[in-house]
Design an enzyme around this catalytic site. Structure first.
Site, PDB file in Angstrom:
ATOM      1  N   ILE A 152      -6.593  11.013   7.301  1.00  0.00           N
ATOM      2  CA  ILE A 152      -5.303  11.607   6.920  1.00  0.00           C
ATOM      3  C   ILE A 152      -5.411  11.912   5.435  1.00  0.00           C
ATOM      4  O   ILE A 152      -5.906  11.077   4.663  1.00  0.00           O
ATOM      5  CB  ILE A 152      -4.147  10.600   7.133  1.00  0.00           C
ATOM      6  CG1 ILE A 152      -4.026  10.201   8.602  1.00  0.00           C
ATOM      7  CG2 ILE A 152      -2.827  11.171   6.618  1.00  0.00           C
ATOM      8  CD1 ILE A 152      -2.967   9.128   8.856  1.00  0.00           C
ATOM      9  N   THR A 181      -4.622  11.709   1.923  1.00  0.00           N
ATOM     10  CA  THR A 181      -3.814  10.878   1.018  1.00  0.00           C
ATOM     11  C   THR A 181      -4.542  10.800  -0.329  1.00  0.00           C
ATOM     12  O   THR A 181      -5.696  11.230  -0.443  1.00  0.00           O
ATOM     13  CB  THR A 181      -3.659   9.425   1.546  1.00  0.00           C
ATOM     14  OG1 THR A 181      -4.954   8.824   1.574  1.00  0.00           O
ATOM     15  CG2 THR A 181      -3.022   9.370   2.918  1.00  0.00           C
ATOM     16  N   SER A 239       1.378   8.217   1.716  1.00  0.00           N
ATOM     17  CA  SER A 239       0.633   6.991   2.074  1.00  0.00           C
ATOM     18  C   SER A 239       0.849   6.636   3.543  1.00  0.00           C
ATOM     19  O   SER A 239       1.956   6.814   4.083  1.00  0.00           O
ATOM     20  CB  SER A 239       1.123   5.808   1.229  1.00  0.00           C
ATOM     21  OG  SER A 239       0.895   6.037  -0.139  1.00  0.00           O
ATOM     22  N   ILE A 240      -0.187   6.088   4.164  1.00  0.00           N
ATOM     23  CA  ILE A 240      -0.050   5.637   5.551  1.00  0.00           C
ATOM     24  C   ILE A 240       1.039   4.562   5.626  1.00  0.00           C
ATOM     25  O   ILE A 240       1.834   4.526   6.569  1.00  0.00           O
ATOM     26  CB  ILE A 240      -1.405   5.120   6.076  1.00  0.00           C
ATOM     27  CG1 ILE A 240      -2.386   6.296   6.194  1.00  0.00           C
ATOM     28  CG2 ILE A 240      -1.231   4.419   7.421  1.00  0.00           C
ATOM     29  CD1 ILE A 240      -3.796   5.905   6.604  1.00  0.00           C
ATOM     30  N   TYR A 252     -18.616   7.964   2.976  1.00  0.00           N
ATOM     31  CA  TYR A 252     -17.637   6.864   3.035  1.00  0.00           C
ATOM     32  C   TYR A 252     -18.265   5.594   2.446  1.00  0.00           C
ATOM     33  O   TYR A 252     -17.575   4.741   1.886  1.00  0.00           O
ATOM     34  CB  TYR A 252     -17.155   6.663   4.478  1.00  0.00           C
ATOM     35  CG  TYR A 252     -15.853   5.902   4.573  1.00  0.00           C
ATOM     36  CD1 TYR A 252     -14.683   6.392   3.993  1.00  0.00           C
ATOM     37  CD2 TYR A 252     -15.787   4.678   5.247  1.00  0.00           C
ATOM     38  CE1 TYR A 252     -13.490   5.701   4.079  1.00  0.00           C
ATOM     39  CE2 TYR A 252     -14.596   3.978   5.341  1.00  0.00           C
ATOM     40  CZ  TYR A 252     -13.456   4.491   4.754  1.00  0.00           C
ATOM     41  OH  TYR A 252     -12.276   3.785   4.839  1.00  0.00           O
ATOM     42  N   VAL A 305      -2.952  -7.102  -6.041  1.00  0.00           N
ATOM     43  CA  VAL A 305      -3.585  -8.117  -5.182  1.00  0.00           C
ATOM     44  C   VAL A 305      -4.834  -8.733  -5.823  1.00  0.00           C
ATOM     45  O   VAL A 305      -5.388  -9.688  -5.287  1.00  0.00           O
ATOM     46  CB  VAL A 305      -3.919  -7.568  -3.776  1.00  0.00           C
ATOM     47  CG1 VAL A 305      -2.650  -7.253  -3.010  1.00  0.00           C
ATOM     48  CG2 VAL A 305      -4.852  -6.365  -3.840  1.00  0.00           C
ATOM     49  N   LYS A 348     -14.799  -2.005   4.929  1.00  0.00           N
ATOM     50  CA  LYS A 348     -14.021  -2.049   6.178  1.00  0.00           C
ATOM     51  C   LYS A 348     -14.702  -2.948   7.212  1.00  0.00           C
ATOM     52  O   LYS A 348     -14.013  -3.565   8.037  1.00  0.00           O
ATOM     53  CB  LYS A 348     -13.816  -0.643   6.745  1.00  0.00           C
ATOM     54  CG  LYS A 348     -12.919   0.262   5.920  1.00  0.00           C
ATOM     55  CD  LYS A 348     -11.542  -0.323   5.675  1.00  0.00           C
ATOM     56  CE  LYS A 348     -10.573   0.681   5.091  1.00  0.00           C
ATOM     57  NZ  LYS A 348      -9.365   0.038   4.536  1.00  0.00           N
ATOM     58  N   GLY A 395       0.770  -1.247   0.000  1.00  0.00           N
ATOM     59  CA  GLY A 395       0.000   0.000   0.000  1.00  0.00           C
ATOM     60  C   GLY A 395       0.797   1.291   0.000  1.00  0.00           C
ATOM     61  O   GLY A 395       0.241   2.351   0.263  1.00  0.00           O
TER      62      GLY A 395
HETATM   63  O1  0WD Z   1      -7.818   8.868   5.989  1.00  0.00           O
HETATM   64  C1  0WD Z   1      -7.160   7.940   5.530  1.00  0.00           C
HETATM   65  N1  0WD Z   1      -6.251   8.140   4.612  1.00  0.00           N
HETATM   66  C2  0WD Z   1      -7.409   6.559   6.076  1.00  0.00           C
HETATM   67  C3  0WD Z   1      -6.993   5.455   5.352  1.00  0.00           C
HETATM   68  C4  0WD Z   1      -8.117   6.437   7.359  1.00  0.00           C
HETATM   69  C5  0WD Z   1      -8.272   5.073   7.807  1.00  0.00           C
HETATM   70  C6  0WD Z   1      -7.871   4.009   7.049  1.00  0.00           C
HETATM   71  N2  0WD Z   1      -7.254   4.213   5.843  1.00  0.00           N
HETATM   72  C7  0WD Z   1      -6.830   3.036   5.087  1.00  0.00           C
HETATM   73  C8  0WD Z   1      -7.257   2.954   3.647  1.00  0.00           C
HETATM   74  O2  0WD Z   1      -8.597   2.587   3.497  1.00  0.00           O
HETATM   75  C9  0WD Z   1      -6.292   1.889   3.138  1.00  0.00           C
HETATM   76  O3  0WD Z   1      -6.742   0.606   3.559  1.00  0.00           O
HETATM   77  O4  0WD Z   1      -5.438   3.000   5.036  1.00  0.00           O
HETATM   78  C10 0WD Z   1      -5.021   2.238   3.910  1.00  0.00           C
HETATM   79  C11 0WD Z   1      -3.996   3.041   3.124  1.00  0.00           C
HETATM   80  O5  0WD Z   1      -4.615   4.142   2.536  1.00  0.00           O
HETATM   81  P1  0WD Z   1      -3.898   5.557   2.247  1.00  0.00           P
HETATM   82  O6  0WD Z   1      -2.497   5.507   2.724  1.00  0.00           O
HETATM   83  O7  0WD Z   1      -4.830   6.581   2.753  1.00  0.00           O
HETATM   84  O8  0WD Z   1      -3.992   5.670   0.678  1.00  0.00           O
HETATM   85  P2  0WD Z   1      -2.956   5.542  -0.537  1.00  0.00           P
HETATM   86  O9  0WD Z   1      -1.721   6.341  -0.276  1.00  0.00           O
HETATM   87  O10 0WD Z   1      -3.736   5.881  -1.778  1.00  0.00           O
HETATM   88  O11 0WD Z   1      -2.585   4.001  -0.537  1.00  0.00           O
HETATM   89  C12 0WD Z   1      -3.476   2.982  -0.848  1.00  0.00           C
HETATM   90  C13 0WD Z   1      -2.814   2.142  -1.894  1.00  0.00           C
HETATM   91  C14 0WD Z   1      -3.032   2.471  -3.352  1.00  0.00           C
HETATM   92  O12 0WD Z   1      -2.755   3.712  -3.666  1.00  0.00           O
HETATM   93  P3  0WD Z   1      -3.302   4.392  -5.050  1.00  0.00           P
HETATM   94  O13 0WD Z   1      -3.380   5.818  -4.641  1.00  0.00           O
HETATM   95  O14 0WD Z   1      -2.236   4.035  -6.014  1.00  0.00           O
HETATM   96  O15 0WD Z   1      -4.665   3.775  -5.374  1.00  0.00           O
HETATM   97  O16 0WD Z   1      -3.298   0.832  -1.956  1.00  0.00           O
HETATM   98  C15 0WD Z   1      -2.639   0.242  -3.082  1.00  0.00           C
HETATM   99  C16 0WD Z   1      -2.185   1.361  -3.972  1.00  0.00           C
HETATM  100  O17 0WD Z   1      -0.805   1.537  -3.901  1.00  0.00           O
HETATM  101  N3  0WD Z   1      -3.511  -0.561  -3.901  1.00  0.00           N
HETATM  102  C17 0WD Z   1      -3.143  -1.769  -4.360  1.00  0.00           C
HETATM  103  N4  0WD Z   1      -2.014  -2.507  -4.177  1.00  0.00           N
HETATM  104  C18 0WD Z   1      -1.930  -3.688  -4.800  1.00  0.00           C
HETATM  105  N5  0WD Z   1      -2.924  -4.158  -5.583  1.00  0.00           N
HETATM  106  C19 0WD Z   1      -4.214  -2.197  -5.153  1.00  0.00           C
HETATM  107  C20 0WD Z   1      -4.068  -3.453  -5.790  1.00  0.00           C
HETATM  108  N6  0WD Z   1      -5.038  -3.941  -6.564  1.00  0.00           N
HETATM  109  N7  0WD Z   1      -5.187  -1.246  -5.161  1.00  0.00           N
HETATM  110  C21 0WD Z   1      -4.750  -0.254  -4.389  1.00  0.00           C
END
Ligand code: 0WD
Length: 261
Positions: free
Chosen positions: A191, A193, A19-20, A155, A65, A162, A13
């Site tokens: 956060i 992102t 990214s988190i 959401y 994935v 989730k 991720g």
């Molecule tokens: O407020 C927030 N940002 C919160 C995020 C609050 C609470 C939870 N989360 C969760 C998200 O739902 C997610 O499960 O944290 C997790 C990470 O999210 P993130 O850091 O906010 O978002 P991001 O930096 O976009 O990372 C998620 C990544 C994807 O990023 P992009 O922007 O390229 O869609 O998940 C990866 C991808 O790198 N991803 C995948 N990796 C492998 N295979 C796939 C896939 N099919 N789809 C998405």
């Protein structure tokens, strides 16, 4: 203090430096962990490779994935390059932008399937692919959000995904518990992102948390990283099947102060 000395972690991720998962990787590295990464595709390859180099020179494997073939190859690559894993971080979600606004009942069947597949089933798929390379006593963790159990307008299907993810965490904790493998979720506050900005009116969520949370602030990926270190370390040796809030206490509020109060 090096809480993760001698441990190897696979981080999923990472899309960019916001990214988190990037915050988690930085914290793991600071605590002495050896890191491996996956990236979804060419779009994020450079960013992930750059971070891998910066944080100890670990490998970055291409792995969508949604692909069983890619997951099978990942297990073989990890076994060849690292032997075994002590921690697996699931930080992946995807929902069509049109499903992050408006009415839940307008969600299409294909949008629902996609969201549940990438955001929830992927934890099952990753675990199944990597179960033989996880050490006994390893720690698996997944990122979740309050919208799983509470209504958070817009959401929508992400929250429903989730809910499934948190349930999967509990069932995997039971499945893997006989090997001492722990499975937990971290419920992070909002956060900014690439993913979260897809949610309609996301900025208002940040403003609300800042006013209403007991700590009167938003959280950072570094805050999540600290809790992830604890969950990957031996300090959390009997903690499993649980959801840990890293949200400045927002989830515990039953009534919110008026803006400015
Ligand atoms: O407020 C927030 N940002 C919160 C995020 C609050 C609470 C939870 N989360 C969760 C998200 O739902 C997610 O499960 O944290 C997790 C990470 O999210 P993130 O850091 O906010 O978002 P991001 O930096 O976009 O990372 C998620 C990544 C994807 O990023 P992009 O922007 O390229 O869609 O998940 C990866 C991808 O790198 N991803 C995948 N990796 C492998 N295979 C796939 C896939 N099919 N789809 C998405």
């Amino acid at each position: 203090m090096s809480l993760l000395e001698g441990k190897t972690a696979l981080i999923t991720g990472v899309a960019n430096r916001w990214s988190i998962a990037t915050g988690i990787a930085r914290a793991f590295h600071a605590h002495g962990a050896r890191l491996a990464f996956i990236y979804q595709g060419e779009r994020v390859k450079d960013e992930v490779e750059k971070l891998a180099t910066e944080l100890g020179g670990g490998k970055a494997y291409a792995c969508d994935v949604a692909s069983e073939e890619a997951l099978g190859a990942l297990a073989a690559d990890v076994a060849r390059d690292y032997g075994r894993l002590d921690a697996l971080v699931h930080s992946i979600a995807f929902v069509n932008k049109e499903d992050l606004a408006g009415k839940v009942y307008t969600t299409s069947r294909s949008g629902f399937s996609l969201a549940l597949d990438i955001s929830a089933f992927s934890l099952i798929a990753l675990t199944n692919a990597l179960v033989e390379v996880l050490n006994d006593g390893a720690s698996v963790m997944a990122l979740t959000y309050l919208g799983s159990t509470q209504i958070v307008p817009n959401y929508n299907i992400a929250g429903i995904s989730k809910a499934a993810l948190e349930s999967i965490v509990r069932y995997l904790a039971y499945d893997l518990g006989e090997r001492g493998i722990r499975v937990n979720a971290i419920s992070a506050g909002p956060i900014s992102t690439a993913s979260s900005r897809q949610v309609k009116d996301f900025k208002q969520m940040l403003t609300k948390v800042e006013h209403a949370a007991p700590l009167r602030r938003n959280i950072t990926a570094a805050d999540v990283g600290n809790t992830a270190v604890y969950l990957a370390s031996d300090l959390s040796s009997a903690i499993t099947a649980d959801v840990h809030f890293v949200d400045a206490g927002y989830h515990a509020m039953g009534m919110y102060p008026s803006p400015g109060a």
